[in-house]
Design a protein around this motif. Sequence first.
Motif, PDB file in Angstrom:
ATOM      1  N   PHE A  70       0.862  -1.175   0.000  1.00 45.66           N
ATOM      2  CA  PHE A  70       0.000   0.000   0.000  1.00 45.66           C
ATOM      3  C   PHE A  70       0.894   1.218   0.000  1.00 45.66           C
ATOM      4  O   PHE A  70       1.875   1.283   0.751  1.00 45.66           O
ATOM      5  N   VAL A  71       0.595   2.189  -0.839  1.00 47.16           N
ATOM      6  CA  VAL A  71       1.283   3.471  -0.812  1.00 47.16           C
ATOM      7  C   VAL A  71       0.241   4.565  -0.665  1.00 47.16           C
ATOM      8  O   VAL A  71      -0.802   4.537  -1.334  1.00 47.16           O
ATOM      9  N   GLY A  72       0.491   5.489   0.244  1.00 46.21           N
ATOM     10  CA  GLY A  72      -0.482   6.544   0.484  1.00 46.21           C
ATOM     11  C   GLY A  72       0.187   7.853   0.876  1.00 46.21           C
ATOM     12  O   GLY A  72       1.340   7.873   1.330  1.00 46.21           O
ATOM     13  N   ARG A  73      -0.546   8.929   0.701  1.00 43.59           N
ATOM     14  CA  ARG A  73      -0.038  10.252   1.070  1.00 43.59           C
ATOM     15  C   ARG A  73      -0.202  10.458   2.569  1.00 43.59           C
ATOM     16  O   ARG A  73      -1.250  10.163   3.142  1.00 43.59           O
ATOM     17  N   ILE A  74       0.866  10.960   3.192  1.00 38.21           N
ATOM     18  CA  ILE A  74       0.775  11.395   4.584  1.00 38.21           C
ATOM     19  C   ILE A  74       0.308  12.834   4.624  1.00 38.21           C
ATOM     20  O   ILE A  74      -0.684  13.179   5.275  1.00 38.21           O
ATOM     21  N   ASN A  75       1.039  13.675   3.895  1.00 38.60           N
ATOM     22  CA  ASN A  75       0.699  15.093   3.823  1.00 38.60           C
ATOM     23  C   ASN A  75       1.513  15.700   2.686  1.00 38.60           C
ATOM     24  O   ASN A  75       2.719  15.451   2.583  1.00 38.60           O
ATOM     25  N   GLY A  76       0.877  16.484   1.841  1.00 36.35           N
ATOM     26  CA  GLY A  76       1.609  17.141   0.768  1.00 36.35           C
ATOM     27  C   GLY A  76       2.354  16.155  -0.107  1.00 36.35           C
ATOM     28  O   GLY A  76       1.761  15.234  -0.685  1.00 36.35           O
ATOM     29  N   SER A  92       8.519  13.169  -2.366  1.00 33.94           N
ATOM     30  CA  SER A  92       8.588  13.415  -3.801  1.00 33.94           C
ATOM     31  C   SER A  92       8.938  14.888  -4.003  1.00 33.94           C
ATOM     32  O   SER A  92       8.188  15.775  -3.592  1.00 33.94           O
ATOM     33  N   THR A  93      10.109  15.148  -4.612  1.00 35.56           N
ATOM     34  CA  THR A  93      10.577  16.524  -4.783  1.00 35.56           C
ATOM     35  C   THR A  93      10.727  16.861  -6.264  1.00 35.56           C
ATOM     36  O   THR A  93      10.638  15.999  -7.135  1.00 35.56           O
ATOM     37  N   ARG A  94      11.013  18.135  -6.527  1.00 35.32           N
ATOM     38  CA  ARG A  94      11.213  18.579  -7.910  1.00 35.32           C
ATOM     39  C   ARG A  94      12.471  17.965  -8.526  1.00 35.32           C
ATOM     40  O   ARG A  94      12.597  17.892  -9.745  1.00 35.32           O
ATOM     41  N   GLU A  95      13.397  17.514  -7.682  1.00 35.22           N
ATOM     42  CA  GLU A  95      14.668  17.002  -8.174  1.00 35.22           C
ATOM     43  C   GLU A  95      14.789  15.486  -8.083  1.00 35.22           C
ATOM     44  O   GLU A  95      15.793  14.915  -8.524  1.00 35.22           O
ATOM     45  N   GLY A  96      13.809  14.833  -7.519  1.00 32.48           N
ATOM     46  CA  GLY A  96      13.863  13.392  -7.343  1.00 32.48           C
ATOM     47  C   GLY A  96      13.229  12.994  -6.023  1.00 32.48           C
ATOM     48  O   GLY A  96      12.554  13.793  -5.365  1.00 32.48           O
ATOM     49  N   VAL A  97      13.475  11.754  -5.616  1.00 32.99           N
ATOM     50  CA  VAL A  97      12.826  11.185  -4.437  1.00 32.99           C
ATOM     51  C   VAL A  97      13.820  11.005  -3.306  1.00 32.99           C
ATOM     52  O   VAL A  97      14.939  10.519  -3.516  1.00 32.99           O
ATOM     53  N   VAL A  98      13.416  11.406  -2.107  1.00 30.59           N
ATOM     54  CA  VAL A  98      14.175  11.132  -0.889  1.00 30.59           C
ATOM     55  C   VAL A  98      13.466  10.001  -0.167  1.00 30.59           C
ATOM     56  O   VAL A  98      12.326  10.164   0.294  1.00 30.59           O
ATOM     57  N   LEU A  99      14.125   8.863  -0.063  1.00 29.20           N
ATOM     58  CA  LEU A  99      13.532   7.666   0.545  1.00 29.20           C
ATOM     59  C   LEU A  99      14.147   7.436   1.920  1.00 29.20           C
ATOM     60  O   LEU A  99      15.360   7.595   2.092  1.00 29.20           O
ATOM     61  N   VAL A 100      13.323   7.063   2.881  1.00 31.45           N
ATOM     62  CA  VAL A 100      13.808   6.718   4.216  1.00 31.45           C
ATOM     63  C   VAL A 100      13.544   5.233   4.439  1.00 31.45           C
ATOM     64  O   VAL A 100      12.394   4.797   4.513  1.00 31.45           O
ATOM     65  N   ASP A 101      14.611   4.478   4.502  1.00 32.02           N
ATOM     66  CA  ASP A 101      14.635   3.023   4.709  1.00 32.02           C
ATOM     67  C   ASP A 101      14.196   2.256   3.463  1.00 32.02           C
ATOM     68  O   ASP A 101      13.466   2.766   2.603  1.00 32.02           O
ATOM     69  N   ARG A 112       7.921   0.249  -7.282  1.00 29.22           N
ATOM     70  CA  ARG A 112       6.578   0.335  -7.858  1.00 29.22           C
ATOM     71  C   ARG A 112       5.763   1.427  -7.166  1.00 29.22           C
ATOM     72  O   ARG A 112       5.033   2.183  -7.815  1.00 29.22           O
ATOM     73  N   ALA A 113       5.876   1.498  -5.836  1.00 28.66           N
ATOM     74  CA  ALA A 113       5.127   2.509  -5.087  1.00 28.66           C
ATOM     75  C   ALA A 113       5.570   3.912  -5.470  1.00 28.66           C
ATOM     76  O   ALA A 113       4.738   4.819  -5.660  1.00 28.66           O
ATOM     77  N   ILE A 114       6.874   4.104  -5.585  1.00 30.83           N
ATOM     78  CA  ILE A 114       7.402   5.419  -5.984  1.00 30.83           C
ATOM     79  C   ILE A 114       6.948   5.770  -7.393  1.00 30.83           C
ATOM     80  O   ILE A 114       6.561   6.912  -7.676  1.00 30.83           O
ATOM     81  N   ALA A 115       6.950   4.788  -8.295  1.00 28.34           N
ATOM     82  CA  ALA A 115       6.480   5.030  -9.661  1.00 28.34           C
ATOM     83  C   ALA A 115       5.011   5.408  -9.675  1.00 28.34           C
ATOM     84  O   ALA A 115       4.577   6.281 -10.449  1.00 28.34           O
ATOM     85  N   ASP A 116       4.216   4.760  -8.822  1.00 24.57           N
ATOM     86  CA  ASP A 116       2.790   5.092  -8.735  1.00 24.57           C
ATOM     87  C   ASP A 116       2.604   6.576  -8.427  1.00 24.57           C
ATOM     88  O   ASP A 116       1.808   7.275  -9.067  1.00 24.57           O
ATOM     89  N   VAL A 117       3.335   7.055  -7.427  1.00 21.48           N
ATOM     90  CA  VAL A 117       3.168   8.427  -6.954  1.00 21.48           C
ATOM     91  C   VAL A 117       3.709   9.426  -7.969  1.00 21.48           C
ATOM     92  O   VAL A 117       3.027  10.410  -8.329  1.00 21.48           O
ATOM     93  N   THR A 118       4.919   9.209  -8.440  1.00 23.70           N
ATOM     94  CA  THR A 118       5.543  10.199  -9.336  1.00 23.70           C
ATOM     95  C   THR A 118       4.863  10.229 -10.699  1.00 23.70           C
ATOM     96  O   THR A 118       4.835  11.277 -11.361  1.00 23.70           O
ATOM     97  N   ARG A 119       4.305   9.107 -11.116  1.00 22.62           N
ATOM     98  CA  ARG A 119       3.538   9.104 -12.372  1.00 22.62           C
ATOM     99  C   ARG A 119       2.314  10.002 -12.241  1.00 22.62           C
ATOM    100  O   ARG A 119       1.927  10.707 -13.178  1.00 22.62           O
ATOM    101  N   ALA A 120       1.720   9.987 -11.046  1.00 23.45           N
ATOM    102  CA  ALA A 120       0.510  10.784 -10.819  1.00 23.45           C
ATOM    103  C   ALA A 120       0.812  12.267 -10.653  1.00 23.45           C
ATOM    104  O   ALA A 120       0.033  13.117 -11.093  1.00 23.45           O
ATOM    105  N   SER A 125      11.035  10.198 -10.805  1.00 21.69           N
ATOM    106  CA  SER A 125      10.885   8.974 -10.013  1.00 21.69           C
ATOM    107  C   SER A 125      12.206   8.455  -9.457  1.00 21.69           C
ATOM    108  O   SER A 125      12.204   7.550  -8.624  1.00 21.69           O
ATOM    109  N   LYS A 126      13.320   9.025  -9.896  1.00 14.36           N
ATOM    110  CA  LYS A 126      14.623   8.533  -9.449  1.00 14.36           C
ATOM    111  C   LYS A 126      14.851   8.850  -7.975  1.00 14.36           C
ATOM    112  O   LYS A 126      14.620   9.982  -7.529  1.00 14.36           O
ATOM    113  N   VAL A 127      15.298   7.849  -7.229  1.00 17.77           N
ATOM    114  CA  VAL A 127      15.671   8.061  -5.832  1.00 17.77           C
ATOM    115  C   VAL A 127      17.060   8.672  -5.805  1.00 17.77           C
ATOM    116  O   VAL A 127      18.048   8.047  -6.209  1.00 17.77           O
ATOM    117  N   THR A 128      17.140   9.935  -5.367  1.00 13.14           N
ATOM    118  CA  THR A 128      18.427  10.639  -5.322  1.00 13.14           C
ATOM    119  C   THR A 128      19.086  10.540  -3.954  1.00 13.14           C
ATOM    120  O   THR A 128      20.314  10.624  -3.843  1.00 13.14           O
TER     121      THR A 128
END
Length: 362
Positions: A70-76, A92-101, A112-120, A125-128
């Motif tokens: 499951f992937v969901g928005r927490i806020n913003g 999800s940022t203008r320059e890429g994705v910051v992932l924690v863990d 797949r979850a990151i692609a779902d969000v950034t596609r929308a 979608s790249k994790v920087t």
Amino acid sequence: MTSQYSQTAPANRRAFLKTATAAVTIPTAAALVGSTLPGTAQAAEPTELPDFAPVPAGATGPALNAEGYFVGRINGNLYWVTDSYYQAMFLSTREGVVLVDAPPTIGHNLLRAIADVTRANGRPSKVTHLVYSHSHADHIGAANLFGKDVVRIAHSEARRLLLRDADPNRPIPTVTFDDHFDLHVGGERLQMAYHGPNHSPDNIFIHAPDHATLMVVDVLYPGWVPFKNLAVSQDIPAWVKAQDVAMGYPWQTLVGGHLGRLGVRADGDVQKQYIADLTASTKAAMSLDPTPYFEKYGQMGNSWAIFKTYLEAVAEQAAAPVVAKYTGVLAAADVFTTDNCFAMLESLRIDAGILGPFSTRP
């Protein structure tokens, strides 16, 4: 309790040891060095699995999709991912994705979850950047999925531990800090802080102040009792204190790293009360009379049997009222509370100096 010995043991320890060594051939230490155990160890099939209390509805999280996440928005632009066992968080940022863990149980579903969000949202979608909450493999064991170019951020102690472990699935962090680290990427920010050892020597707090969210792993378990042995924490007093530190942050949403739902502040309050009750009950149970345990196993010269049976009996006695109070309130109260009482008992003995019958004799 019943003994494995059917005959009456000798009256004193010296006589017992003499009888035991006469009846049993004990290999020398030299003979044991380099030797192997006979046969091949195989896991036994369980004959009957125990039943446990139902999981309260409030402890469960959202339904997973067909791929098992499951992937969901927490806020913003802040999101979370879960497989109902582990959790990750990403910006999800203008320059890429910051992932924690990067928990391995979620694995490729993180991509797949990151692609779902950034596609929308039309963002890269790249994790920087990849932040390690701590070095444990169950939380960052899929960190190798994100390539060599990602900036990996962790506490300096995590770097030392990962260098020691030399696990290719957990690449060494490229950026480390000792106390605080502020990350600004593509219009978003995370504030990382180290408040000392707790669950592990390197566990950090990750705060998203613009989203009123805190991620701290293996400290608070929303809707559930803590995992076995107080989250198998390496420093129990510091782990208990970390709950107060977490509650001192101005968050409204907690990402705890485990299980299927996010936390709210009331979850922290309930866990703190659970720990307070568990501590008080354990202290009270330490008045259990140790005489039967010394009488039964002392005459056999089996010191470890005395400790095992007495400490387990204390833990079981301490757990009973806590389980009764929290069953139906916190999920798995009947699963791990005895183990958690045992961990608290050992911490009270070792860290607090509350030794019960094993204290200094008059």
